[in-house]
Design a protein around this motif. Structure first.
Motif, mmCIF file in Angstrom:
data_model
loop_
_atom_site.group_PDB
_atom_site.id
_atom_site.type_symbol
_atom_site.label_atom_id
_atom_site.label_comp_id
_atom_site.label_asym_id
_atom_site.label_seq_id
_atom_site.Cartn_x
_atom_site.Cartn_y
_atom_site.Cartn_z
ATOM 1 N N SER A 7 15.971 -3.552 -32.831
ATOM 2 C CA SER A 7 16.809 -4.426 -33.644
ATOM 3 C C SER A 7 16.660 -5.850 -33.129
ATOM 4 C CB SER A 7 18.280 -3.994 -33.595
ATOM 5 O OG SER A 7 18.785 -4.085 -32.275
ATOM 6 N N GLY A 8 17.163 -6.796 -33.888
ATOM 7 C CA GLY A 8 17.177 -8.180 -33.429
ATOM 8 C C GLY A 8 16.148 -9.086 -34.063
ATOM 9 N N GLY A 9 15.278 -8.525 -34.880
ATOM 10 C CA GLY A 9 14.292 -9.362 -35.538
ATOM 11 C C GLY A 9 14.937 -10.265 -36.582
ATOM 12 N N GLY A 10 14.151 -11.214 -37.088
ATOM 13 C CA GLY A 10 14.672 -12.114 -38.103
ATOM 14 C C GLY A 10 13.717 -13.262 -38.336
ATOM 15 N N SER A 11 14.233 -14.279 -39.025
ATOM 16 C CA SER A 11 13.436 -15.462 -39.336
ATOM 17 C C SER A 11 13.987 -16.658 -38.582
ATOM 18 C CB SER A 11 13.475 -15.732 -40.845
ATOM 19 O OG SER A 11 12.894 -14.661 -41.556
#
Length: 133
Positions: A7-11
């Motif tokens: 978890s923790g991904g993003g833009s």
């Protein structure tokens, strides 16, 4: 059965930071050698950083992320982390955590490499990181 969940991904924009987490469940106490990999579209999966559960082997990093990324672990909660700073568009990829029940020294000896995907037995589903310029 061992399961890994990232978890923790993003833009983020260039220069930004993200912190990825990977929770290891099941026989987590059996997992010794753990790593983060990434794969960009059309490219091979590459090792980013490696760490051992009880720190008997030193942590290692790919040259492309040294000084910017930090791998860490919290054995009490069976979680692996990847702190990513000074991100740039070349860091955009799907990020995967990986683990193996063997010690890192058993797999790599004294070598500094993070390793190849085939050298790790258990994998998460990945979390996407996108860095815009």
């Amino acid at each position: 059965e061992v399961q890994l969940m990232e978890s923790g991904g993003g833009s983020v924009q260039t220069g930004g930071s993200l912190r990825l987490s990977c929770v290891i469940s099941g026989y987590a106490y059996n997992m010794y050698c753990m790593a983060w990999f990434r794969q960009a579209p059309g490219k091979e999966r590459e090792g980013v950083a490696r760490i051992e559960r009880d720190s008997q082997s030193p942590t290692t990093y790919a040259d492309s992320v040294k000084g910017r990324f930090t791998i860490s672990k919290d054995s009490a909660v069976n979680t692996l982390y990847l702190q990513m700073n000074s991100l740039n568009p070349e860091d955009s990829a799907m990020y995967y955590c990986a683990a193996d029940s063997r010690r890192c020294a058993t797999i790599f000896g004294r070598g500094p490499e993070v390793g190849r995907p085939t050298q790790y037995s258990f994998w998460g589903q990945g979390t996407q990181v996108t860095v815009s310029s």
